[in-house]
Design a protein around this motif. Sequence first.
Motif, PDB file in Angstrom:
ATOM      1  N   UNK A 194      -3.693   0.373  51.997  1.00 43.95           N
ATOM      2  CA  UNK A 194      -4.612   1.261  52.708  1.00 43.95           C
ATOM      3  C   UNK A 194      -5.184   2.336  51.790  1.00 43.95           C
ATOM      4  N   UNK A 195      -4.359   2.842  50.895  1.00 43.65           N
ATOM      5  CA  UNK A 195      -4.834   3.885  49.980  1.00 43.65           C
ATOM      6  C   UNK A 195      -5.986   3.382  49.131  1.00 43.65           C
ATOM      7  N   UNK A 196      -5.867   2.164  48.592  1.00 45.79           N
ATOM      8  CA  UNK A 196      -6.939   1.590  47.771  1.00 45.79           C
ATOM      9  C   UNK A 196      -8.219   1.441  48.589  1.00 45.79           C
ATOM     10  N   UNK A 197      -8.078   0.944  49.809  1.00 43.54           N
ATOM     11  CA  UNK A 197      -9.250   0.768  50.664  1.00 43.54           C
ATOM     12  C   UNK A 197      -9.884   2.117  51.000  1.00 43.54           C
ATOM     13  N   UNK A 198      -9.073   3.079  51.414  1.00 49.06           N
ATOM     14  CA  UNK A 198      -9.610   4.369  51.848  1.00 49.06           C
ATOM     15  C   UNK A 198     -10.299   5.119  50.719  1.00 49.06           C
ATOM     16  N   UNK A 199      -9.675   5.136  49.549  1.00 47.86           N
ATOM     17  CA  UNK A 199     -10.279   5.847  48.420  1.00 47.86           C
ATOM     18  C   UNK A 199     -11.593   5.181  48.016  1.00 47.86           C
ATOM     19  N   UNK A 200     -11.620   3.855  48.018  1.00 51.26           N
ATOM     20  CA  UNK A 200     -12.853   3.150  47.669  1.00 51.26           C
ATOM     21  C   UNK A 200     -13.954   3.415  48.689  1.00 51.26           C
ATOM     22  N   UNK A 201     -13.575   3.541  49.957  1.00 54.74           N
ATOM     23  CA  UNK A 201     -14.561   3.717  51.019  1.00 54.74           C
ATOM     24  C   UNK A 201     -15.076   5.141  51.132  1.00 54.74           C
ATOM     25  N   UNK A 202     -14.195   6.133  50.900  1.00 55.05           N
ATOM     26  CA  UNK A 202     -14.566   7.528  51.151  1.00 55.05           C
ATOM     27  C   UNK A 202     -14.739   8.355  49.887  1.00 55.05           C
ATOM     28  N   UNK A 203     -14.105   7.940  48.793  1.00 55.74           N
ATOM     29  CA  UNK A 203     -14.214   8.688  47.545  1.00 55.74           C
ATOM     30  C   UNK A 203     -13.411   9.966  47.509  1.00 55.74           C
ATOM     31  N   UNK A 204     -12.411  10.105  48.386  1.00 55.25           N
ATOM     32  CA  UNK A 204     -11.626  11.345  48.443  1.00 55.25           C
ATOM     33  C   UNK A 204     -10.140  11.051  48.605  1.00 55.25           C
ATOM     34  N   UNK A 205      -9.319  11.950  48.071  1.00 56.76           N
ATOM     35  CA  UNK A 205      -7.873  11.883  48.280  1.00 56.76           C
ATOM     36  C   UNK A 205      -7.267  13.237  47.954  1.00 56.76           C
ATOM     37  N   UNK A 206      -6.028  13.443  48.396  1.00 60.54           N
ATOM     38  CA  UNK A 206      -5.292  14.673  48.101  1.00 60.54           C
ATOM     39  C   UNK A 206      -3.949  14.302  47.486  1.00 60.54           C
ATOM     40  N   UNK A 207      -3.601  14.968  46.380  1.00 60.78           N
ATOM     41  CA  UNK A 207      -2.301  14.797  45.741  1.00 60.78           C
ATOM     42  C   UNK A 207      -1.395  15.928  46.217  1.00 60.78           C
ATOM     43  N   UNK A 208      -0.314  15.579  46.893  1.00 60.36           N
ATOM     44  CA  UNK A 208       0.648  16.550  47.428  1.00 60.36           C
ATOM     45  C   UNK A 208       1.954  16.398  46.658  1.00 60.36           C
ATOM     46  N   UNK A 209       2.412  17.482  46.022  1.00 57.72           N
ATOM     47  CA  UNK A 209       3.543  17.394  45.096  1.00 57.72           C
ATOM     48  C   UNK A 209       4.813  17.958  45.727  1.00 57.72           C
ATOM     49  N   UNK A 210       5.854  17.128  45.859  1.00 61.33           N
ATOM     50  CA  UNK A 210       7.134  17.617  46.394  1.00 61.33           C
ATOM     51  C   UNK A 210       7.940  18.325  45.313  1.00 61.33           C
ATOM     52  N   UNK A 211       8.927  19.073  45.739  1.00 65.28           N
ATOM     53  CA  UNK A 211       9.855  19.699  44.792  1.00 65.28           C
ATOM     54  C   UNK A 211      11.084  18.806  44.622  1.00 65.28           C
ATOM     55  N   UNK A 212      11.928  19.171  43.662  1.00 63.06           N
ATOM     56  CA  UNK A 212      13.166  18.437  43.418  1.00 63.06           C
ATOM     57  C   UNK A 212      14.212  18.900  44.431  1.00 63.06           C
ATOM     58  N   UNK A 213      14.028  18.435  45.661  1.00 63.13           N
ATOM     59  CA  UNK A 213      14.991  18.723  46.720  1.00 63.13           C
ATOM     60  C   UNK A 213      15.189  17.431  47.508  1.00 63.13           C
TER      61      UNK A 213
END
Length: 209
Positions: free
Chosen positions: A47-66
């Motif tokens: 789904x990520x590949x399809x969505x990014x190709x279709x919309x041209x947008x994404x968000x990178x959310x970074x977790x902590x070491x917990x």
Amino acid sequence: MYALSATPAVVTTVDLDGNVNASAMGAVVRIAHDPVAVTFTIGLGRDTAYNVSATGEFVVNIPSFSPKDLRSMCLTGADLPAGKNELDYAGLTAMDSRVVKPPRIAEYDRHFECRVLWNMQWRDRLTIVGEVVAASCSSDVMDEHGKLIWEVARPATYCGGPYGLTFTSSFERTTVKLGSEVDDLMSSLRPTPPGYAGVMGNHASGEKR
């Protein structure tokens, strides 16, 4: 603020109907500094590949070491039926982004909203490169000079497939001194071409939320 240079993350996207998808990534890599650009690779048919190709947008959310953050990140990698929201499955909360349509994740401290610069298909994979058009973070992970407080942000590294769902801490640091007889390597980095203002023109700077 984007540190480490390569970090595990949850990438959030939306489809053309606005349905949210989230996917765990073992590494999303920063490949340029000013403006910041990042890259990751995803399997074709996801789904990520399809969505990014279709919309041209994404968000990178970074977790902590917990354990809590890393467990929820891993849960977003579950192969759920179509229409199921991975954020709900992982117990995570969607939060509106500043510039793009995919949401940020409220429980994570750092978020990088991106627009696609280019992508390339190879084998059964899609490599995506995006430029950061907005960044945000929790107020306690940055100091007054805009530098990451490593002991608070507590970045992690994914150990790789052969080690299963194993992560290591990445907030212990050392600084290398080269000495006066060696050129300053940082000053030799190729600068951003004059006049380049990124995909957003005057691209948005980071904010603390």
